[in-house]
Every structure is written in structure tokens, then in C-alpha cells.
Enzyme design. Structure first.
Site, PDB file in Angstrom:
ATOM      1  N   ALA A  83       0.846  -1.203   0.000  1.00  0.00           N
ATOM      2  CA  ALA A  83       0.000   0.000   0.000  1.00  0.00           C
ATOM      3  C   ALA A  83       0.874   1.242   0.000  1.00  0.00           C
ATOM      4  N   SER A  86       1.627   6.132  -5.098  1.00  0.00           N
ATOM      5  CA  SER A  86       2.662   5.603  -5.991  1.00  0.00           C
ATOM      6  C   SER A  86       2.990   6.469  -7.208  1.00  0.00           C
ATOM      7  N   THR A 101       0.979   8.238   4.084  1.00  0.00           N
ATOM      8  CA  THR A 101       0.764   6.815   3.744  1.00  0.00           C
ATOM      9  C   THR A 101       2.084   6.049   3.700  1.00  0.00           C
ATOM     10  N   THR A 131      10.903   0.532  -4.404  1.00  0.00           N
ATOM     11  CA  THR A 131      11.119   0.965  -5.794  1.00  0.00           C
ATOM     12  C   THR A 131      12.586   1.275  -6.079  1.00  0.00           C
ATOM     13  N   ASP A 132      12.972   1.179  -7.344  1.00  0.00           N
ATOM     14  CA  ASP A 132      14.349   1.545  -7.731  1.00  0.00           C
ATOM     15  C   ASP A 132      14.579   3.055  -7.653  1.00  0.00           C
ATOM     16  N   GLU A 133      13.483   3.836  -7.555  1.00  0.00           N
ATOM     17  CA  GLU A 133      13.645   5.300  -7.552  1.00  0.00           C
ATOM     18  C   GLU A 133      14.393   5.800  -6.324  1.00  0.00           C
ATOM     19  N   TYR A 156       7.874  11.444  -3.813  1.00  0.00           N
ATOM     20  CA  TYR A 156       7.516  10.013  -3.792  1.00  0.00           C
ATOM     21  C   TYR A 156       8.717   9.158  -3.414  1.00  0.00           C
ATOM     22  N   SER A 157       9.829   9.324  -4.148  1.00  0.00           N
ATOM     23  CA  SER A 157      10.967   8.431  -3.889  1.00  0.00           C
ATOM     24  C   SER A 157      11.582   8.703  -2.514  1.00  0.00           C
ATOM     25  N   LYS A 160       9.477   6.771  -0.098  1.00  0.00           N
ATOM     26  CA  LYS A 160       9.773   5.332  -0.162  1.00  0.00           C
ATOM     27  C   LYS A 160      11.146   5.046   0.461  1.00  0.00           C
ATOM     28  N   ASN A 186       6.927  -1.226 -13.653  1.00  0.00           N
ATOM     29  CA  ASN A 186       6.059  -2.335 -14.065  1.00  0.00           C
ATOM     30  C   ASN A 186       5.091  -1.883 -15.152  1.00  0.00           C
ATOM     31  N   VAL A 212       4.202  13.738 -24.033  1.00  0.00           N
ATOM     32  CA  VAL A 212       5.545  13.198 -23.771  1.00  0.00           C
ATOM     33  C   VAL A 212       6.331  14.288 -23.055  1.00  0.00           C
ATOM     34  N   HIS A 290      12.884  15.701 -13.143  1.00  0.00           N
ATOM     35  CA  HIS A 290      12.685  14.417 -13.846  1.00  0.00           C
ATOM     36  C   HIS A 290      13.959  13.556 -13.852  1.00  0.00           C
TER      37      HIS A 290
HETATM   38  P1  NAD Z   1      -1.093   1.561  -6.978  1.00  0.00           P
HETATM   39  O1  NAD Z   1      -1.131   3.035  -6.787  1.00  0.00           O
HETATM   40  O2  NAD Z   1      -1.676   0.947  -8.201  1.00  0.00           O
HETATM   41  O3  NAD Z   1      -1.799   0.844  -5.729  1.00  0.00           O
HETATM   42  C1  NAD Z   1      -1.625   1.267  -4.418  1.00  0.00           C
HETATM   43  C2  NAD Z   1      -2.716   0.631  -3.559  1.00  0.00           C
HETATM   44  O4  NAD Z   1      -2.534   1.074  -2.214  1.00  0.00           O
HETATM   45  C3  NAD Z   1      -4.129   1.026  -3.976  1.00  0.00           C
HETATM   46  O5  NAD Z   1      -4.965  -0.103  -4.020  1.00  0.00           O
HETATM   47  C4  NAD Z   1      -4.572   1.986  -2.883  1.00  0.00           C
HETATM   48  O6  NAD Z   1      -5.963   1.967  -2.644  1.00  0.00           O
HETATM   49  C5  NAD Z   1      -3.788   1.461  -1.688  1.00  0.00           C
HETATM   50  N1  NAD Z   1      -3.557   2.502  -0.675  1.00  0.00           N
HETATM   51  C6  NAD Z   1      -3.056   3.749  -0.885  1.00  0.00           C
HETATM   52  N2  NAD Z   1      -3.024   4.426   0.273  1.00  0.00           N
HETATM   53  C7  NAD Z   1      -3.483   3.581   1.227  1.00  0.00           C
HETATM   54  C8  NAD Z   1      -3.674   3.717   2.632  1.00  0.00           C
HETATM   55  N3  NAD Z   1      -3.382   4.860   3.278  1.00  0.00           N
HETATM   56  N4  NAD Z   1      -4.154   2.649   3.322  1.00  0.00           N
HETATM   57  C9  NAD Z   1      -4.461   1.495   2.683  1.00  0.00           C
HETATM   58  N5  NAD Z   1      -4.320   1.327   1.345  1.00  0.00           N
HETATM   59  C10 NAD Z   1      -3.838   2.366   0.638  1.00  0.00           C
HETATM   60  O7  NAD Z   1       0.439   1.166  -6.799  1.00  0.00           O
HETATM   61  P2  NAD Z   1       1.297   0.032  -7.526  1.00  0.00           P
HETATM   62  O8  NAD Z   1       1.848   0.585  -8.772  1.00  0.00           O
HETATM   63  O9  NAD Z   1       0.524  -1.230  -7.543  1.00  0.00           O
HETATM   64  O10 NAD Z   1       2.504  -0.080  -6.472  1.00  0.00           O
HETATM   65  C11 NAD Z   1       2.408  -0.963  -5.350  1.00  0.00           C
HETATM   66  C12 NAD Z   1       3.690  -0.858  -4.553  1.00  0.00           C
HETATM   67  O11 NAD Z   1       4.799  -1.214  -5.361  1.00  0.00           O
HETATM   68  C13 NAD Z   1       3.992   0.544  -4.030  1.00  0.00           C
HETATM   69  O12 NAD Z   1       4.533   0.425  -2.737  1.00  0.00           O
HETATM   70  C14 NAD Z   1       5.017   1.101  -5.006  1.00  0.00           C
HETATM   71  O13 NAD Z   1       5.859   2.032  -4.376  1.00  0.00           O
HETATM   72  C15 NAD Z   1       5.758  -0.157  -5.380  1.00  0.00           C
HETATM   73  N6  NAD Z   1       6.371  -0.171  -6.728  1.00  0.00           N
HETATM   74  C16 NAD Z   1       5.653   0.141  -7.835  1.00  0.00           C
HETATM   75  C17 NAD Z   1       6.256   0.050  -9.113  1.00  0.00           C
HETATM   76  C18 NAD Z   1       5.482   0.359 -10.373  1.00  0.00           C
HETATM   77  O14 NAD Z   1       6.083   0.404 -11.443  1.00  0.00           O
HETATM   78  N7  NAD Z   1       4.183   0.576 -10.332  1.00  0.00           N
HETATM   79  C19 NAD Z   1       7.583  -0.337  -9.219  1.00  0.00           C
HETATM   80  C20 NAD Z   1       8.309  -0.630  -8.048  1.00  0.00           C
HETATM   81  C21 NAD Z   1       7.679  -0.564  -6.812  1.00  0.00           C
HETATM   82  O1  DAU Z   2      10.733   2.901 -11.222  1.00  0.00           O
HETATM   83  C1  DAU Z   2       9.662   2.421 -10.463  1.00  0.00           C
HETATM   84  C2  DAU Z   2       8.574   3.482 -10.406  1.00  0.00           C
HETATM   85  O2  DAU Z   2       7.984   3.529 -11.697  1.00  0.00           O
HETATM   86  C3  DAU Z   2       7.520   3.199  -9.338  1.00  0.00           C
HETATM   87  O3  DAU Z   2       8.121   3.251  -8.068  1.00  0.00           O
HETATM   88  C4  DAU Z   2       6.391   4.221  -9.419  1.00  0.00           C
HETATM   89  O4  DAU Z   2       5.373   3.878  -8.491  1.00  0.00           O
HETATM   90  C5  DAU Z   2       5.818   4.191 -10.829  1.00  0.00           C
HETATM   91  O5  DAU Z   2       4.826   5.188 -10.943  1.00  0.00           O
HETATM   92  C6  DAU Z   2       6.915   4.426 -11.863  1.00  0.00           C
HETATM   93  O6  DAU Z   2       7.416   5.791 -11.793  1.00  0.00           O
HETATM   94  P1  DAU Z   2       7.723   6.650 -13.128  1.00  0.00           P
HETATM   95  O7  DAU Z   2       7.677   8.063 -12.778  1.00  0.00           O
HETATM   96  O8  DAU Z   2       8.916   6.120 -13.825  1.00  0.00           O
HETATM   97  O9  DAU Z   2       6.417   6.207 -14.000  1.00  0.00           O
HETATM   98  P2  DAU Z   2       5.407   7.070 -14.924  1.00  0.00           P
HETATM   99  O10 DAU Z   2       4.553   6.073 -15.630  1.00  0.00           O
HETATM  100  O11 DAU Z   2       4.742   8.153 -14.168  1.00  0.00           O
HETATM  101  O12 DAU Z   2       6.388   7.725 -15.983  1.00  0.00           O
HETATM  102  C7  DAU Z   2       7.230   6.939 -16.794  1.00  0.00           C
HETATM  103  C8  DAU Z   2       8.061   7.891 -17.639  1.00  0.00           C
HETATM  104  O13 DAU Z   2       7.197   8.519 -18.603  1.00  0.00           O
HETATM  105  C9  DAU Z   2       8.706   9.008 -16.862  1.00  0.00           C
HETATM  106  O14 DAU Z   2       9.984   9.292 -17.407  1.00  0.00           O
HETATM  107  C10 DAU Z   2       7.778  10.200 -17.070  1.00  0.00           C
HETATM  108  C11 DAU Z   2       7.206   9.946 -18.459  1.00  0.00           C
HETATM  109  N1  DAU Z   2       5.810  10.411 -18.694  1.00  0.00           N
HETATM  110  C12 DAU Z   2       4.855  10.054 -17.788  1.00  0.00           C
HETATM  111  C13 DAU Z   2       3.547  10.441 -17.969  1.00  0.00           C
HETATM  112  C14 DAU Z   2       2.476  10.063 -16.953  1.00  0.00           C
HETATM  113  C15 DAU Z   2       5.490  11.142 -19.824  1.00  0.00           C
HETATM  114  O15 DAU Z   2       6.375  11.434 -20.676  1.00  0.00           O
HETATM  115  N2  DAU Z   2       4.190  11.520 -20.020  1.00  0.00           N
HETATM  116  C16 DAU Z   2       3.204  11.211 -19.118  1.00  0.00           C
HETATM  117  O16 DAU Z   2       2.018  11.639 -19.330  1.00  0.00           O
END
Ligand code: NAD
Ligand code: DAU
Length: 350
Positions: A83, A86, A101, A131-133, A156-157, A160, A186, A212, A290
């Protein structure tokens, strides 16, 4: 029955993980605790919601009393904590929810685990999904290792990174049995369309501009979401307490290449003339601060636990586009109402 708490199980990665775990371990009860924020969606889990080893609990990890009461009721043996707030852009617009959170919520879970597991850590595990961030931004060369110093650069990062440090501190100070993983970007079904790939897919569908950021030359390392869920399962089962594991796709792409690939696949799938969707590409104001490039060195998890990505990028991409096209109702539901206000606010000034 053994009971494991999964937080954030209604979100993107969490829902894929819960599905995998519920199907794979029928003798373990998985309790999905999620506050159902804009990013949480129980429709992601309809197929497994009536399984006998699955329960959903709605609640906020920031609410300490609620977290303690939930631990008291279930007496979990394990926690897999996903949770979080993100989305980087939201953290830039409004950092405080991320602090609450991602940091305070994590501390509440650590305290509850510590309180209820006191003196009996045998068979217990607290898994923090990160996260790798947290490692910052790379130049043209190199990859993030588990030993790379932390250098978070967005709210965010930073939130985390802070939670990772607290999880490690609870291990070193109190002996809490913890593991942490840091994963790259992902992609796949059920991702909320504020993130690059589903946002671009949704805009192509509606013939809207494809925003972009900057020059589109920033690089991310993409991993199919089910591969991440499999890595989490493996680390939960076989990882060593106190250790960190990097998870990555070994699949670096510039954002503009991702967007152009999506345009090509969508033109084909929608029967549009080749090159039609690319005309929608619009370069917009860059994200503040960025990060240029992320890339994961996943040697440790490969050598120690035998994990590597199974889904090739081309297959994963085709599957992902096909899912969004087959599930347009899902997209329509999550992009109505508040999403429109969000989109207008975030992209109006760009
Ligand atoms: P997401 O935003 O899709 O989902 C987050 C979930 O957490 C949601 O279901 C939301 O309702 C719940 N949540 C948020 N605040 C809450 C709170 N206060 N109490 C209870 N639930 C709450 O996120 P995601 O992309 O599925 O990421 C999941 C985890 O993985 C995060 O910890 C994120 O940092 C990490 N992560 C994500 C990515 C990515 O690329 N998406 C990569 C690496 C790590
Ligand atoms: O690296 C892991 C992380 O990847 C996770 O921890 C985060 O939860 C997840 O959101 C993701 O972060 P990014 O910032 O890399 O993802 P996002 O999809 O927001 O953006 C990907 C790249 O695309 C980034 O360089 C910004 C760019 N972007 C994003 C959006 C939403 C655009 O150019 N246009 C856009 O509208």
C-alpha cells in the site's frame, strides 16, 4: 490456517500478487487490506474474490488504532506491504499524503508486527515492497545495485526511501524479520491510467494528444507485472532476513520509443492507417526534477534465488494492449469522475 496480510492488494501490482498467492497457496488465508483510494479497485480481483482463502478488509494504514485492531483480530504470520501513494507527478503536486501513507503508514504496520510478534519471530516475516527510484537517477552508464547509495529526488521516492530505512532500522534495532525489494517500472493489465503506458493507450483510443514530457529521452527499465509478483512470492518464501533484492526487467527503453511502439500496435489493433496515432504525440513541459535513467542490476536475485523475467517485452506489450482493448469498460470506469479533474489539473499547464 496461516494468515498473511497483503496491503494495497486492490492496486495494480497488489492485485496481480494477491491473485497469484490465493491460487498458489490454498491453505493460507490472504487478507487484502486496502483503503480503496482512487488507485484501488476491487474489480481487479473479481475472479478470486469468493475464494475461501481470500478476505478483503477496507481501511487506512495511517489509522494506527485500526491497524492494531486488525492485527489483533487476525494474528498474521506475515505481512507483504505494497500500500502506497505511488505516482510521482501527484507527489510533486501534493507531497503530504505521500509522507502520511508511505512513511507513517509503514511505521504503523512495523509497530503492529513488532507488538504482536514480540519474542516470537519464528516463521514470521515483514516484506516491504519498494522501488528503484530510491537510488536516484543514472547517467548513460551503470545500473543500480543493492549497495548503491540512496539518493531519492522526488517526494515520492524520498517517502519510499524513508520507509525502506525505517524497515531496516526495525530489523537492526528490534530484530524484526524483514526483507525489502526494489523494483523497476512495471507494466501490464490493471494499471491506473495516470502512469505512462495506460495513459497513452487510453489517449490513443480517444484520439487525444499523447503527452511526452521533455524530449522523451528519459529511460525506464520495464518489467511485466506478473514477473514482479512472482519475484515477490519467491523472496517472501526464500529471501534472507535483513536482505534487499533488486528486481528489474533488463529492458531499458526511452519513453518516446515506448510511446511510438504503443502507437504502432494500436494502429494495427484498431485498424487505423499506419502512422495515424503517432500524429497525436505532443511534447509537453518536463516533469520537475525528472530522473533521467533507471536501470536495475538483478544479478543478486538471479544468482541467490534463481529469479529472472519470463515475459519478453514484445509479448508483454502485445498482451498489455490486448487487455486494455478487451477491458475498455474498466478503463471507462476508472477514467470517469475525479480522473477527468485530475487530468485537467495535471495536463492543463503543460
Ligand atoms: P497503486 O497506486 O496501483 O496501488 C496502491 C494501492 O494502495 C491502492 O490499491 C490503494 O488503494 C492502496 N492505498 C493507498 N493508500 C493507502 C492507505 N493509506 N491505506 C491502505 N491502502 C492504501 O500502486 P502500484 O503501482 O501497484 O505499487 C504498489 C507498490 O509497489 C507501491 O509500494 C510502489 O511504491 C511499489 N512499486 C511500484 C512500481 C510500479 O512500477 N508501479 C515499481 C516498483 C515498486
Ligand atoms: O521505477 C519504479 C517506479 O515507476 C515506481 O516506483 C512508481 O510507483 C511508478 O509510478 C513508476 O514511476 P515513473 O515516474 O517512472 O512512471 P510514470 O509512468 O509516471 O512515468 C514513466 C516515464 O514517462 C517518466 O519518465 C515520465 C514519463 N511520462 C509520464 C507520464 C504520466 C510522460 O512522458 N508523459 C506522461 O504523461
Amino acid at each position: 490456517m496461516k494468515k498473511i496480510l497483503v496491503t494495497g492488494g486492490a492496486g495494480f501490482i497488489g492485485s496481480h500478487l494477491v491473485r497469484l498467492l490465493v491460487k498458489k497457496y490454498p491453505d493460507t488465508l490472504f487478507v487484502n487490506l486496502d483503503n480503496l483510494t482512487y488507485a484501488g479497485n476491487l474489480a481487479n480481483l473479481t475472479d478470486i474474490s469468493s475464494e475461501p482463502n481470500y478476505e478483503f478488509v477496507k481501511g487506512d494504514i495511517v489509522d494506527e488504532d485500526f491497524i492494531m485492531a486488525t492485527f489483533d483480530a487476525y494474528r498474521f504470520e506475515g505481512v507483504i506491504h505494497l500500500a502506497a501513494e505511488s505516482h510521482v507527478d501527484r507527489s510533486i503536486a501534493s507531497p503530504k499524503e505521500f509522507i502520511m501513507t508511505n512513511i507513517v503508514g509503514t511505521v504503523n504496520l512495523l509497530n503492529a508486527a513488532r507488538f504482536y510478534w514480540k519474542d516470537n519471530f519464528e516463521g514470521k516475516r515483514f516484506y516491504h515492497v519498494s522501488t528503484d527510484e530510491v537510488y536516484g537517477s543514472l547517467g548513460d552508464e551503470g545500473k543500480f545495485l543493492e549497495t548503491t547509495p540512496y539518493d531519492p529526488r522526488s517526494p515520492y521516492s524520498a517517502s519510499k526511501a524513508s520507509s525502506d530505512h525505517l524497515v531496516r532500522a526495525y530489523h537492526h534495532t528490534y530484530g524484526l524479520p524483514v526483507v525489502i525489494s526494489n523494483c523497476s517500472n512495471n507494466y501490464g493489465p490493471n494499471q491506473f491510467p495516470e502512469k505512462l503506458i495506460p495513459l497513452i493507450l487510453n489517449n490513443i483510443r480517444h484520439n487525444k494528444p499523447l503527452p511526452v514530457y521533455g524530449q522523451g529521452t528519459n529511460i525506464r527499465d520495464w518489467l511485466y507485472v506478473v514477473d514482479h509478483a512472482k519475484a515477490i512470492d519467491l523472496i517472501y518464501q526464500k529471501g534472507i532476513n535483513g536482505e534487499t533484492y533488486n528486481i528489474g526487467g533488463n529492458n531499458e527503453r526511452q519513453n518516446i520509443d515506448i510511446v511510438k511502439t504503443l502507437c504502432r500496435i494500436m494502429d494495427r489493433q484498431l485498424g487505423r492507417p499506419e502512422g495515424d496515432s503517432e500524429k497525436l504525440i505532443t511534447y509537453v513541459k518536463d516533469r520537475a526534477g525528472h530522473d533521467l535513467r533507471y536501470a536495475i542490476d538483478a544479478t543478486k536475485i538471479y544468482e541467490q534465488l534463481g529469479w529472472q523475467p519470463e515475459v519478453q517485452f514484445n509479448d508483454g506489450f502485445e498482451k498489455t494492449v490486448a487487455w486494455y482493448l478487451e477491458n475498455q469498460q474498466w478503463l471507462d470506469e476508472v477514467t470517469s469522475g475525479n480522473y477527468l479533474k485530475y487530468y485537467d489539473k495535471m495536463y492543463r499547464e503543460r
